[in-house]
Design a protein around this motif. Sequence first.
Motif, mmCIF file in Angstrom:
data_model
loop_
_atom_site.group_PDB
_atom_site.id
_atom_site.type_symbol
_atom_site.label_atom_id
_atom_site.label_comp_id
_atom_site.label_asym_id
_atom_site.label_seq_id
_atom_site.Cartn_x
_atom_site.Cartn_y
_atom_site.Cartn_z
ATOM 1 N N ARG A 19 -2.653 13.584 4.569
ATOM 2 C CA ARG A 19 -2.550 12.335 3.995
ATOM 3 C C ARG A 19 -2.362 12.664 2.220
ATOM 4 O O ARG A 19 -1.471 12.252 1.613
ATOM 5 C CB ARG A 19 -4.144 11.717 3.755
ATOM 6 N N LEU A 20 -2.870 13.990 1.948
ATOM 7 C CA LEU A 20 -2.910 14.113 0.462
ATOM 8 C C LEU A 20 -1.302 15.086 0.178
ATOM 9 O O LEU A 20 -0.686 14.774 -0.765
ATOM 10 C CB LEU A 20 -3.941 15.369 -0.008
ATOM 11 N N ARG A 21 -0.832 15.657 1.127
ATOM 12 C CA ARG A 21 0.449 16.320 1.036
ATOM 13 C C ARG A 21 1.676 15.102 0.945
ATOM 14 O O ARG A 21 2.461 15.316 0.406
ATOM 15 C CB ARG A 21 0.754 17.196 2.097
ATOM 16 N N ARG A 22 1.357 14.030 1.679
ATOM 17 C CA ARG A 22 2.134 13.128 1.776
ATOM 18 C C ARG A 22 2.286 12.205 0.314
ATOM 19 O O ARG A 22 3.505 11.674 0.025
ATOM 20 C CB ARG A 22 1.866 12.101 2.925
ATOM 21 N N VAL A 23 1.357 12.276 -0.336
ATOM 22 C CA VAL A 23 1.319 11.632 -1.583
ATOM 23 C C VAL A 23 1.553 12.340 -2.668
ATOM 24 O O VAL A 23 1.527 12.099 -3.950
ATOM 25 C CB VAL A 23 -0.444 10.842 -1.898
ATOM 26 N N VAL A 53 0.915 -1.129 0.036
ATOM 27 C CA VAL A 53 0.060 -0.028 0.144
ATOM 28 C C VAL A 53 0.837 1.199 -0.173
ATOM 29 O O VAL A 53 0.390 2.221 -0.315
ATOM 30 C CB VAL A 53 -0.885 0.141 1.247
ATOM 31 N N SER A 54 2.171 0.929 0.360
ATOM 32 C CA SER A 54 3.075 2.172 0.569
ATOM 33 C C SER A 54 3.555 2.577 -0.897
ATOM 34 O O SER A 54 3.458 1.891 -2.081
ATOM 35 C CB SER A 54 4.413 1.819 1.235
ATOM 36 N N ALA A 55 3.490 3.798 -1.422
ATOM 37 C CA ALA A 55 4.132 4.280 -2.665
ATOM 38 C C ALA A 55 5.911 4.009 -2.573
ATOM 39 O O ALA A 55 6.190 4.242 -3.873
ATOM 40 C CB ALA A 55 4.022 5.902 -2.630
ATOM 41 N N ASP A 56 6.345 3.395 -1.684
ATOM 42 C CA ASP A 56 7.876 3.026 -1.982
ATOM 43 C C ASP A 56 8.003 2.167 -2.858
ATOM 44 O O ASP A 56 8.917 2.174 -3.760
ATOM 45 C CB ASP A 56 8.404 2.668 -0.535
ATOM 46 N N LEU A 85 -8.530 5.005 -0.651
ATOM 47 C CA LEU A 85 -7.132 4.744 -1.154
ATOM 48 C C LEU A 85 -5.913 4.810 -0.452
ATOM 49 O O LEU A 85 -5.723 5.744 0.369
ATOM 50 C CB LEU A 85 -7.141 5.921 -2.372
ATOM 51 N N THR A 86 -5.135 3.856 -1.091
ATOM 52 C CA THR A 86 -3.701 3.893 -0.410
ATOM 53 C C THR A 86 -2.943 4.813 -1.084
ATOM 54 O O THR A 86 -3.354 5.395 -2.157
ATOM 55 C CB THR A 86 -3.174 2.472 -0.768
ATOM 56 N N ASP A 87 -1.701 4.866 -0.468
ATOM 57 C CA ASP A 87 -0.703 5.851 -0.974
ATOM 58 C C ASP A 87 -0.412 5.638 -2.432
ATOM 59 O O ASP A 87 -0.130 6.035 -3.377
ATOM 60 C CB ASP A 87 0.640 6.019 -0.230
ATOM 61 N N ALA A 88 -0.238 4.037 -2.520
ATOM 62 C CA ALA A 88 -0.025 3.609 -3.828
ATOM 63 C C ALA A 88 -0.930 3.777 -4.895
ATOM 64 O O ALA A 88 -0.552 4.110 -6.133
ATOM 65 C CB ALA A 88 0.558 2.123 -3.718
ATOM 66 N N GLU A 89 -2.157 3.697 -4.548
ATOM 67 C CA GLU A 89 -3.272 3.626 -5.386
ATOM 68 C C GLU A 89 -3.450 5.400 -5.904
ATOM 69 O O GLU A 89 -3.810 5.780 -7.052
ATOM 70 C CB GLU A 89 -4.570 3.420 -4.842
ATOM 71 N N TRP A 90 -3.019 6.296 -4.972
ATOM 72 C CA TRP A 90 -3.025 7.708 -5.165
ATOM 73 C C TRP A 90 -1.968 8.016 -6.447
ATOM 74 O O TRP A 90 -2.523 8.727 -7.228
ATOM 75 C CB TRP A 90 -2.504 8.394 -4.127
ATOM 76 N N GLN A 91 -1.031 7.098 -6.466
ATOM 77 C CA GLN A 91 0.109 7.382 -7.578
ATOM 78 C C GLN A 91 -0.584 7.078 -8.852
ATOM 79 O O GLN A 91 -0.373 7.730 -9.988
ATOM 80 C CB GLN A 91 1.106 6.492 -7.299
ATOM 81 N N MET A 92 -1.625 6.233 -9.036
ATOM 82 C CA MET A 92 -2.228 5.825 -10.167
ATOM 83 C C MET A 92 -3.001 7.042 -10.629
ATOM 84 O O MET A 92 -3.159 7.164 -11.705
ATOM 85 C CB MET A 92 -3.196 4.540 -9.953
#
Length: 744
Positions: free
Chosen positions: A603-607, A300-303, A566-573
């Motif tokens: 949350r949004l600033r992190r992504v 779930v992490s954007a890493d 949404l997970t951080d990874a899904e936000w990247q999509m």
Amino acid sequence: MPPVTTSAFDLPEHLAHKAAPALTADDERHFAAIAESLEQSIADLADRLDVARRWPVRTGQEAMDRDLEIHRLTSRLRTLRRFDLDLCLGRTVAPDGAEPVYVGRLGLTDRAGRRLLVDWRSPAAEPFFGATHANPMGLASRRRYRWTRGRVSDYWDEVFTADALEGHAALDDQSAFIASLGASRSPRMRDVLGTIQADQDAIIRAGSDGALVVDGGPGTGKTVVALHRTAYLLYADPRLGHRRGGVLFVGPHEPYLSYVSDVLPSLGEEGVRTATLRDLVPEGATASVEPDPRVARLKVSADLVRAIEPAVRLYEEPPAEGMTVETPWGDIWLSPRDWAEAFATPDPGTPHNEARGQVWEALLEILVDKLGAELAADDEVDDFDERRDDDEEEFDAYGLAGESDDGRLRRALGGNRELARAFGRAWPLLEATDVVGDLWSVPAYLRMCAPWLRPEEVSALQRPDAHAWTTADLPLLDAARRRLGDPRASRRRRREEEAVAAERERMADVVGDLIANDDSDLGVMSMLRGQDLRAALVHASTTPGPDHDLLAGPFAHVVVDEAQELTDAEWQMLLARCPSRSLTVVGDRAQARRGFTESWEERLRRVGLDQVRLASLSINYRTPEEVMAEAEPVIRLVLPDANVPTSVRSGGVPVVHGSAADLGPILDEWLDAHAEGIACVIGAPTLTTRSRVRALTPEHAKGLEFDLVVLVDPESFGTGVEGAVDRYVAMTRATQQLVVLTTP
């Protein structure tokens, strides 16, 4: 459309007092004018559409312009035919006695130029939605219509000044209007444009810069706001039009998209792309839920999404050793420096597979230049012509006889198997599924691409079937596909270039014949020697263009509902599809199944979203206060600061508790007593569905609403935050009645 010969009002007997001519005569006259103008507009649009379809086109741009005009006219015509007089939502009256302003789904003007309806999105319509008793926005009164089968079955008047009271309004004010919000539901979201409230309208009309977060609890109209804001922005903000990228609307699941599918077309917007996150990736259709919670937490992490870049870059390293390339003219040395020069050719950001063709062309150019330099330095051979006669038999063996020298050399290099194999190893075509699959099957590869992972995490991410995709894999597959591009792109582009070249060569022969046989005094055909004219003869449709992934973007604006999941990874999509960072983010932190302890801004600033605004909705228009009284303690037990909205209406029906064994009789009794409406059973997945009864999980009920909701063994939904959220969400789907059944 026939002229109006009967009253546009069809009020039930108990509302007979509202049918008085003093209250309805002005509306009757205006509706008659609307009916006449609608008939004329539909006829005019049909004629214009017929003309547009017959437009002659000579160029690709003209064809595109024609198709856009046909689409625009067809969309407008379809909207006008979808509605009748019910295009009209209501009217406003100013204190100065000016003509009432009638607000519609679309603007409508008669042939004399008189404005019959103002578009609901226009500034002139804003008071119709935004006026309150605290801020009348210059209104004396407002009237909203309720339409049933093309006639007014009820209307509600609100007055803002004392003068508006006398003889001009049916004074039930908003009580009947609020009660109408509890009307029976259907399989599709019912028309709610006429019931939009001031707090919702202010958010709908907010600007599109940055990310606007719409936070609100159950029943506050978040989905209504999201849909109508989509239509409003496409109308009001020229930066977001379909030619500029348009809008992507993302919902939580397919039942939700089906439920809201009629709303945007009813607002005249048919070009909005709608999707779930699964739809953004081909593998999403069959992906299962990640079974291992530990693996799910890692993905779930954007890493891990960032691991895709080094995973691909590994395949873009130039060879460290040179090679000899054999040609009919002699051998050419391709050095490591030559490889590096070719590999540096593509512009930054060019997808791997699309850059492959550029690297190959650069290699050929380097080899041609090197051979040309060697031959020019040869005292015995000044150019290719001197070698031609001696080596014609060798050219025949290579299949190069009869071609130009440059063409021969390129063909020879292109057919060199050793060079092709070396290039294929150095810069291979890659599939997104193979790159991601290798991460889950080759531990050393994963360690190299994600060096921050601990050994036990690398081990946990490995699996026997690397291509057994889960929903947690979708962000990585999406990132890989974007980084790689279409693996068939270079082949397709090469075929297109070859087809265009062949067409140009054929045109050159035709032009030559025309000029040779031109016996006119002015030598008109000689004009065809011009390169621009000759190029124009090669039609753009010579080769078919590549298929375009309509969900790949970029989009000018993205709207995402139930965004708390949404997970951080899904936000990247989503951010990859929205370079403008213009988004509408709709959700409720209290409905996040995985928990949501931080603020929306955090949350949004992190992504990756820096410009974040927050708008809150706190009035529950959907859920009766009887239901909310039972639902509120469920969520506050795990989330004491949950944004629980205040219900504005009472359903008059208490929450019923009973035995799960009584499920069948309860549904039978409700169906017999209610000729309309939809019931939903949540927590009984094996239930055989029937007409007007659905069976859903708590997760798939999110975003939907039903007249009757029956919860079966809600304690089995789980423990902790996830279980409490599922129970809270399930309970608050009810618009009229909630029944809770347990197994003894």
